[in-house]
Design an enzyme around this catalytic site. Structure first.
Site, PDB file in Angstrom:
ATOM      1  N   CYS A   1     -35.436 -31.707 -77.228  1.00 17.73           N
ATOM      2  CA  CYS A   1     -35.212 -32.101 -78.618  1.00 17.73           C
ATOM      3  C   CYS A   1     -36.514 -32.053 -79.433  1.00 17.73           C
ATOM      4  CB  CYS A   1     -34.546 -33.480 -78.650  1.00 17.73           C
ATOM      5  SG  CYS A   1     -33.761 -33.796 -80.229  1.00 17.73           S
TER       6      CYS A   1
ATOM      7  N   HIS B   1     -30.139 -32.797 -74.713  1.00 17.02           N
ATOM      8  CA  HIS B   1     -30.708 -33.836 -73.844  1.00 17.02           C
ATOM      9  C   HIS B   1     -30.130 -33.721 -72.438  1.00 17.02           C
ATOM     10  CE1 HIS B   1     -32.760 -36.354 -76.882  1.00 17.02           C
ATOM     11  NE2 HIS B   1     -31.880 -35.786 -77.701  1.00 17.02           N
TER      12      HIS B   1
ATOM     13  N   GLU C   1     -31.041 -35.367 -69.934  1.00 18.77           N
ATOM     14  CA  GLU C   1     -31.137 -36.655 -69.222  1.00 18.77           C
ATOM     15  C   GLU C   1     -29.895 -37.527 -69.401  1.00 18.77           C
ATOM     16  OE1 GLU C   1     -32.705 -35.804 -71.935  1.00 18.77           O
ATOM     17  OE2 GLU C   1     -33.183 -37.472 -73.259  1.00 18.77           O
TER      18      GLU C   1
ATOM     19  N   SER D   1     -33.184 -67.039 -60.460  1.00 18.68           N
ATOM     20  CA  SER D   1     -31.969 -67.521 -61.141  1.00 18.68           C
ATOM     21  C   SER D   1     -30.747 -67.361 -60.246  1.00 18.68           C
ATOM     22  CB  SER D   1     -31.760 -66.724 -62.420  1.00 18.68           C
ATOM     23  OG  SER D   1     -31.455 -65.381 -62.083  1.00 18.68           O
TER      24      SER D   1
ATOM     25  N   THR E   1     -32.853 -62.014 -57.061  1.00 18.95           N
ATOM     26  CA  THR E   1     -32.513 -62.080 -55.638  1.00 18.95           C
ATOM     27  C   THR E   1     -33.154 -60.914 -54.884  1.00 18.95           C
ATOM     28  OG1 THR E   1     -30.435 -63.115 -56.238  1.00 18.95           O
ATOM     29  CG2 THR E   1     -30.583 -62.226 -54.022  1.00 18.95           C
TER      30      THR E   1
END
Ligand code: XMP
Length: 607
Positions: free
Chosen positions: A80, A172, A174, A226, A232
């Site tokens: 782009c 694009h 991606e 948390s 975790t």
């Protein structure tokens, strides 16, 4: 171990990191560089990718970046904006206009290593205002694009020079809508740059463990845990790298958790054997007093983030810990959405990116082993670390918890006068449909063209036909200005009068939200949809409706992969009925609605 690598130049927007992730998916290491980085940094890589940016233009003025990269004997591929810069640098022309948005077909002119293994017509995804109209000497058009068979060709969609080893794609590769974008990225890295595909999650894991060991040395890590997926996985990773006495976990009940959440989190850590130094503190009163009277979303987020640090420091002192690093399970979107890269806007300040934490990071007091990863990769890493799958595949829950799902208000709106105008526009869009719609006198956070928005939701009312609902939501959001969400009314009839109420973050309101959220989460569990739906926030808005109740409840089930984009999920109508009955029976609830908004223009959370 050395890995061949590709430099991805971050021209802003939210693309560079996604490109880097896609390169790594091809087992080639990728590093994000800034356009003004010294040339020595670029020389260490076997290839360079120039990212796109929707707000930069190659047309007209010279763009500001280190153009010495074009003197390097290293292949360069631009997407782009990057594509237009390459065309221009080597004598081609770029003009403003001939935009293309969305899907197109790329017609490939000849066999080329960049398109190895692909067919001569490929679906690609476009998003551009400027267009390459000619290329310089030694360059050729490798492909052109069309919107459909028989439509006008859009030339120079792919260009290249094998002499200079410079290539450009107007589209694009991606994004997932470019069907074989991954193959194109692989072809560039492996076929053109000669990278060996040697980088894998296994190795990432080993290398991260080594990095943690050398960073922590004889010190320790005090991790805010948390119980969500990220913290975790971070806890397990630290557990692998450090001796048990070097790792302390702190689970804070901030009063913004789901029903019975803290109990379950502590049990899960115990079951995983991570309870050697597991500490728990109920800090509800700290958080509620920090939030007292706050209404504005960013202020609420900052108060929550600051209070985490305050509680963390108090607990470290109480436990007699010193020489420790603050551990966090921060992942990449937390940073980018906080405006954490030079060219990205602040969509919202994540709790782990408030100023005090930024200062601690600058002072070298924070360790975040997942900060380069997206949620999908964190989960992949969690599997390698043998974390039970019910923990890995839990729905994400934001650090500020219900704090960003319980909207607060002063009860007055500073742009109330605009609402009738917006409502007229909504009515004009719905005029020939069986739906009616209205604009709500509250605001929520969204993201438009990579920028933060703070705008009104539209509520629509009509039959339960998902195709229709999605189509209408899409059209309303595209055509009407001043709105960033479309919700579907689930109360029996379309309300006529909405009155915003003054409301702040109180324990009573949080308890009501906990009950509503519990109904929704239990419903998803009963229907076996807990992991199929990527995330499902339940939100309360302080609105009296038709003279009744105090809180409009919103259910927001979504599908996503990386949380950078999302689409509304379609729950079974039976489940919606069950939720409706139970939620409308809760005290003070004035109505129920279903969020149909994709991200963009909404965000997953409402604040
Ligand atoms: P949005 O609402 O920006 O959310 O589309 C993207 C993802 O991030 C989560 N989220 C957070 N997670 N701390 C977190 O740990 C935060 O401050 C935070 N804010 C949003 C959100 O739940 C979604 O999965």
């Amino acid at each position: 171990m050395h890995h061949d690598s590709i430099a991805v130049v971050d021209f802003g927007g939210q693309y560079a990191h996604l490109i880097a992730t896609k390169v790594r998916r091809q087992k080639v290491l990728a590093e994000i560089l800034q356009p003004e980085d010294p040339i020595s940094k670029f020389k260490q890589h076997k290839g360079i990718i120039l990212s796109g940016n929707p707000s930069l233009s190659s047309f007209g003025e010279d763009s500001d970046y280190n153009k010495e990269i074009f003197d390097l004997d290293i292949p360069i591929l631009g997407f782009c904006f990057g594509h237009q810069e390459i065309a221009k640098h080597y004598g081609g022309n770029v003009m403003n206009g001939k935009q293309e948005f969305g899907r197109a077909q790329l017609k490939i002119n000849r066999d080329h290593p960049l398109f190895k293994g692909l067919s001569s017509s490929e679906q690609v995804w476009m998003s551009h205002n400027d267009t390459v109209t000619s290329v310089g000497p030694d360059f050729e058009e490798l492909g052109f694009s069309i919107l459909g068979e028989g439509t006008e060709p859009h030339h120079f969609a792919a260009i290249g020079s094998d002499k200079y080893r410079r290539y450009g794609f107007q589209f694009h590769p991606e994004v997932d809508d470019t069907t074989h974008g991954d193959e194109m990225i692989r072809n560039f890295a492996v076929e053109i740059c000669g990278c060996s595909a040697s980088w894998e999650m296994e190795q990432y894991l080993e290398e991260e463990i080594e990095k943690i060991k050398s960073r922590v040395g004889s010190g320790s890590v005090f991790l805010l845990a948390s119980g969500g997926v990220d913290s975790t996985v971070a806890a397990r990773l630290f557990g692998e790298a450090l001796r048990p006495e070097q790792l302390h976990l702190l689970h804070v009940d901030n009063g913004l958790m789901r029903k019975n959440e803290s109990e379950q989190v502590l049990k899960a850590f115990k079951d995983m054997g991570l309870d050697a130094n597991l500490h728990f503190v109920d800090a509800t009163s700290d958080f509620l007093s920090a939030l007292e009277g706050l209404v504005e979303p960013e202020q609420k987020r900052k108060a929550i983030g600051d209070t985490f640090v305050k509680v963390f420091e108090r607990e470290a002192q109480r436990l007699g810990l010193s020489n420790h690093l603050l551990g966090q399970g921060t992942i990449y979107p937390d940073t980018i959405e906080t405006g954490g890269t030079k060219r990205s806007d602040t969509i919202k300040t994540h709790h782990n990116r408030v100023q005090i934490i930024e200062d601690m990071i600058a002072a070298g007091k924070v360790i975040e082993p997942l900060a380069d990863l997206y949620k999908v990769e964190v989960r992949e890493l969690g599997e390698k670390l043998k974390i039970p799958s019910e923990m890995i595949w839990r729905q994400p829950f934001p650090g500020p918890g219900l704090g960003v799902r319980l909207l607060c208000s002063t009860g007055t709106l500073n742009d109330a006068a605009l609402i009738p105008e917006i409502a007229d526009e909504v009515a004009a869009v719905l005029v020939n449909t069986s739906f009616v719609g209205t604009v709500l006198p509250v605001k929520s956070v969204g993201v438009k063209g990579d920028l933060r928005s703070y705008e009104h939701p539209v509520m629509i009312h009509g039959t339960a036909d998902w195709n229709k609902l999605d189509e209408i939501a899409g059209t309303v959001l595209k055509k009407v200005r001043g709105i960033n969400r479309c919700i579907w009314n689930l109360s029996p009839s379309m309300p006529t009068e909405f009155r915003p109420l003054a409301a702040t973050m109180t324990k009573d309101r949080l308890d009501l939200l906990r009950d509503a959220d519990h109904i929704v989460m239990e419903g998803l569990r009963r229907h076996g949809l807990e992991t199929e739906v990527w995330q499902c926030p339940t939100v309360l808005l302080p609105l009296e409706i038709d003279g009744h109740g105090e809180e409009l409840c919103i259910v927001r089930p979504i599908h996503s992969e990386r949380a950078m984009t999302a689409t509304a999920a379609h729950l079974p109508i039976e489940l919606i009925e069950e939720i409706r009955k139970e939620v409308l029976a809760l005290p003070k609830i004035s109505g129920l609605a279903y969020d149909l908004t994709s991200k963009p223009p909404g965000t997953i959370e409402w604040e």
